[in-house]
Design a protein around this motif. Structure first.
Motif, mmCIF file in Angstrom:
data_model
loop_
_atom_site.group_PDB
_atom_site.id
_atom_site.type_symbol
_atom_site.label_atom_id
_atom_site.label_comp_id
_atom_site.label_asym_id
_atom_site.label_seq_id
_atom_site.Cartn_x
_atom_site.Cartn_y
_atom_site.Cartn_z
ATOM 1 N N ARG A 76 -7.457 -11.934 2.038
ATOM 2 C CA ARG A 76 -8.109 -11.687 3.330
ATOM 3 C C ARG A 76 -9.561 -12.140 3.301
ATOM 4 O O ARG A 76 -10.093 -12.623 4.305
ATOM 5 C CB ARG A 76 -8.041 -10.198 3.704
ATOM 6 C CG ARG A 76 -6.669 -9.572 3.783
ATOM 7 C CD ARG A 76 -5.627 -10.467 4.403
ATOM 8 N NE ARG A 76 -5.903 -10.815 5.791
ATOM 9 C CZ ARG A 76 -5.246 -11.752 6.474
ATOM 10 N NH1 ARG A 76 -4.296 -12.447 5.891
ATOM 11 N NH2 ARG A 76 -5.534 -11.990 7.731
ATOM 12 N N PRO B 239 -2.467 -4.784 -3.886
ATOM 13 C CA PRO B 239 -3.469 -4.687 -2.822
ATOM 14 C C PRO B 239 -4.760 -5.438 -3.144
ATOM 15 O O PRO B 239 -5.434 -5.926 -2.235
ATOM 16 C CB PRO B 239 -3.721 -3.177 -2.696
ATOM 17 C CG PRO B 239 -3.227 -2.580 -3.964
ATOM 18 C CD PRO B 239 -2.095 -3.445 -4.405
ATOM 19 N N ALA C 281 -6.279 -8.253 -0.737
ATOM 20 C CA ALA C 281 -7.666 -8.165 -0.268
ATOM 21 C C ALA C 281 -8.424 -9.464 -0.536
ATOM 22 O O ALA C 281 -9.202 -9.918 0.313
ATOM 23 C CB ALA C 281 -8.366 -6.990 -0.943
ATOM 24 N N THR D 178 -3.932 -0.532 5.042
ATOM 25 C CA THR D 178 -3.595 -1.872 5.519
ATOM 26 C C THR D 178 -4.657 -2.382 6.470
ATOM 27 O O THR D 178 -5.092 -3.544 6.379
ATOM 28 C CB THR D 178 -2.226 -1.848 6.222
ATOM 29 O OG1 THR D 178 -1.247 -1.377 5.308
ATOM 30 C CG2 THR D 178 -1.839 -3.243 6.703
ATOM 31 N N VAL E 141 -11.485 -5.996 5.740
ATOM 32 C CA VAL E 141 -12.176 -6.653 4.621
ATOM 33 C C VAL E 141 -12.299 -8.149 4.862
ATOM 34 O O VAL E 141 -13.309 -8.771 4.533
ATOM 35 C CB VAL E 141 -11.418 -6.372 3.298
ATOM 36 C CG1 VAL E 141 -11.820 -7.362 2.212
ATOM 37 C CG2 VAL E 141 -11.708 -4.958 2.829
ATOM 38 N N THR F 237 -7.924 -3.199 4.683
ATOM 39 C CA THR F 237 -7.827 -4.524 4.072
ATOM 40 C C THR F 237 -7.928 -5.611 5.132
ATOM 41 O O THR F 237 -8.520 -6.670 4.907
ATOM 42 C CB THR F 237 -6.496 -4.663 3.312
ATOM 43 O OG1 THR F 237 -6.383 -3.582 2.379
ATOM 44 C CG2 THR F 237 -6.427 -5.979 2.554
ATOM 45 N N PHE G 66 0.837 -1.203 0.000
ATOM 46 C CA PHE G 66 0.000 0.000 0.000
ATOM 47 C C PHE G 66 0.869 1.250 0.000
ATOM 48 O O PHE G 66 0.709 2.143 0.836
ATOM 49 C CB PHE G 66 -0.928 -0.010 1.216
ATOM 50 C CG PHE G 66 -1.782 -1.246 1.311
ATOM 51 C CD1 PHE G 66 -3.002 -1.322 0.658
ATOM 52 C CD2 PHE G 66 -1.365 -2.343 2.054
ATOM 53 C CE1 PHE G 66 -3.774 -2.456 0.738
ATOM 54 C CE2 PHE G 66 -2.137 -3.487 2.143
ATOM 55 C CZ PHE G 66 -3.346 -3.552 1.475
#
Length: 436
Positions: free
Chosen positions: A126, A119, A123, A60, A66, A63, A48
Motif C-alpha cells: 500500500r 499484513p 502494508a 484493513t 497507510v 492499512t 488480518f
C-alpha cells in the motif's frame, strides 16, 4: 531547422493518445484502491485474522490509510521529476510503480501461512501504491491541460475524473463477474485476488501508450528556463497549495464515501455483495458520462458555478439521501442514491482539476497539483473508511455518514469562492515575488 507542424490527422491521433495516456494511470489507481475497498471484508479475513470481525476490518482500513501516507512524498519526488524530466517519463515510471503495488495483494500469502509477515507485506504494498499515486495526478493533469487549446481545457481536464469513474465502473464489473462465477465462500477463500490480477493487465498497455506520446510543447518551452529549487517554490505558492488542499476536502471525501458504499451496503444495510457491486457500477457509469459533459460546460460558463452547485446541493441532499436509503434498503435505492451522489460529485470534480492546474505555472504544475491533491487525499480520503466505520460504531447511527459528507461539501465551498481568477495558461510564467 524549422519544425514542421503536424497534420490535422496527426494532431487528432496525438490528442487521442494523450487522453488515453493520462487516463489509464488514473483508471488503474482508482481501480486498485476501489478493489481494496470493495473486497475489504475478504481481505480482512485473509491478512488480518483476529477474534473480532470489527477489529479485522478496522486493521484493513488502517492499512488502506497507510497507503495515503506516502502520497505527499510521491507527489514531491515524482512531481518534481515530471517538472524537470518531462510529463511522459514521469508518468511511465509511476505506472510501473503502481503495477508493482497492485501485484502485492494478488500474490501475498495469507496470515494463516506466514503470520504477521502477511499484513506487513500488504502494508508495504500500500505504501508503494500510495507513493506512485501521489505522482500520478499532477503529471496527468499537466499532460491534459497543456495539450488542450484554451477553449477546451475544461473538457480535457475532466478526463482525469472521468477515468476515475471508469476505474470505479471497471471495479464494479469485476466484482459482479466474480460474484457471478464464485460463491461468497469462494470469494472469501481467495477468488477476490483475481480482481488484482485483472488490474495488472492494465499496466503493460498503459506503459506502452505513455512511452509513445510526445512531450508537451508547454513543458519544452518552460524547460529552457532555469529551474528553481523545490523549497522556495513551496514557500512561494504556499497559499495556493493550501487552497488546493481545501478544494480536495469535498472532492476526496465524496469519492471515498462512494467507494465505501460496498462495505456500507453489506454491513449496515445487510444487502448482498452482488447488490453492492451494482451500486458501484451505477456510480462509475454516471461519472464516465457526466464528467466530460460538465467539463465541456465549464469551458462556456467557468469552473466555479458547476463546483458550487455540486457542493451546495450535496450539503442539502446528503442526509436525506442516506435516510431514504436506510428506509428502503434494496438494490434499486442503492443504485439510485449512488447515481445522484455521483452526478453532484461530477459537477464539482470534473472542474476541480482545471481549477487546480490554473493555480500553478508550467514549471511547478505537476508538483503543485500533485502535492495539493496528495495531501488532501491523505488527510481526508485515506481516513474516510476508517472514520465512517468508527463513527457508526460509536454513535450507533448509520446515517452519520450523511452529516460527514454534507460538512465536507460546505468546507470546500470556501476555497472555491476565494480561489484566484486565473486561467490555465500553457505559456511559461515568469517568477513572481515571494510575497503574494
Amino acid at each position: 531547422m524549422r519544425r514542421i507542424p503536424p497534420s490535422p490527422r496527426e494532431s487528432a491521433a496525438t490528442g487521442v493518445k494523450t487522453f488515453a495516456a493520462a487516463s489509464i494511470g488514473n483508471l488503474l489507481e482508482i481501480y486498485d484502491f476501489i478493489a481494496y475497498g470493495i473486497f475489504a471484508v475478504p481481505i480482512s479475513r485473509t491478512f488480518f485474522a483476529t477474534h473480532s470481525e470489527f477489529v479485522s476490518l478496522l486493521l484493513t482500513f488502517i492499512t488502506f490509510a497507510v497507503g495515503f501516507v506516502a502520497r505527499p512524498l510521491g507527489a514531491l519526488v515524482l512531481g518534481l521529476y515530471a517538472d524537470r524530466a518531462g510529463r511522459r517519463r514521469a508518468l511511465s515510471l509511476t505506472l510501473l510503480l503502481m503495477a508493482a503495488g497492485t501485484l502485492v495483494p494478488a500474490v501475498c500469502p495469507p496470515y494463516a501461512a506466514i503470520g504477521i509477515a502477511a499484513p506487513v507485506i500488504v502494508a508495504c504494498g500500500r505504501l508503494l501504491q500510495g507513493f506512485s499515486a501521489g505522482g500520478e495526478i499532477g503529471g496527468a493533469v499537466a499532460l491534459l491541460v497543456e495539450n488542450a487549446p484554451e477553449s477546451r481545457k475544461g473538457f480535457a481536464s475532466s478526463f482525469q475524473q472521468m477515468s476515475q469513474g471508469g476505474g470505479a465502473m471497471l471495479a464494479g464489473l469485476v466484482g459482479l463477474m466474480l460474484t457471478h462465477l464464485f460463491t461468497d465462500a469462494q470469494i472469501t477463500g481467495g477468488a477476490w485476488r483475481l480482481a488484482f490480477v485483472f488490474g495488472l493487465l492494465i499496466g503493460p498497455v498503459g506503459w506502452y501508450v505513455r512511452r509513445s506520446i510526445p512531450e508537451t510543447a508547454a513543458f519544452e518551452r518552460a524547460s529552457l528556463q532555469r529551474k528553481a529549487d523545490l523549497w522556495p517554490q513551496l514557500v512561494l505558492y504556499r497559499w495556493r497549495l493550501l487552497g488546493g488542499i481545501g478544494i480536495l476536502v469535498f472532492w476526496t471525501i465524496a469519492t471515498y464515501v462512494s467507494n465505501y458504499f460496498t462495505t456500507y451496503a453489506v454491513r449496515e444495510l445487510h444487502l448482498s455483495l452482488f447488490d453492492s457491486y451494482l451500486g458501484q457500477l451505477g456510480y462509475g457509469i454516471t461519472m464516465v458520462i457526466a464528467c466530460p459533459l460538465i467539463g465541456a460546460l465549464s469551458d462556456r460558463i467557468g469552473v466555479r458555478k458547476p463546483m458550487l452547485v455540486g457542493a451546495l446541493a450535496t450539503a442539502v441532499a446528503a442526509y436525506p439521501l442516506f435516510w431514504f436509503l436506510a428506509q428502503h434498503p434494496n438494490r434499486f435505492t442503492l443504485i439510485a442514491v449512488q447515481m445522484v451522489i455521483s452526478i453532484l460529485l461530477a459537477c464539482y470534480a470534473a472542474c476541480a482539476s482545471n481549477m487546480l492546474a490554473s493555480f500553478f505555472p508550467v514549471q511547478f504544475r505537476a508538483t503543485g497539483v500533485g502535492f495539493s491533491y496528495a495531501t488532501g487525499v491523505t488527510i481526508f480520503g485515506g481516513l474516510t473508511p476508517l472514520l465512517v466505520t468508527s463513527l457508526i460504531a460509536v454513535t450507533g447511527d448509520k446515517l452519520v455518514i450523511g452529516y460527514y459528507l454534507a460538512a465536507a461539501a460546505l468546507v470546500s465551498c470556501i476555497p472555491v469562492v476565494l480561489s484566484p481568477r486565473t486561467h490555465t495558461s500553457s505559456q511559461p510564467q515568469a517568477p513572481v515575488a515571494l510575497t503574494e
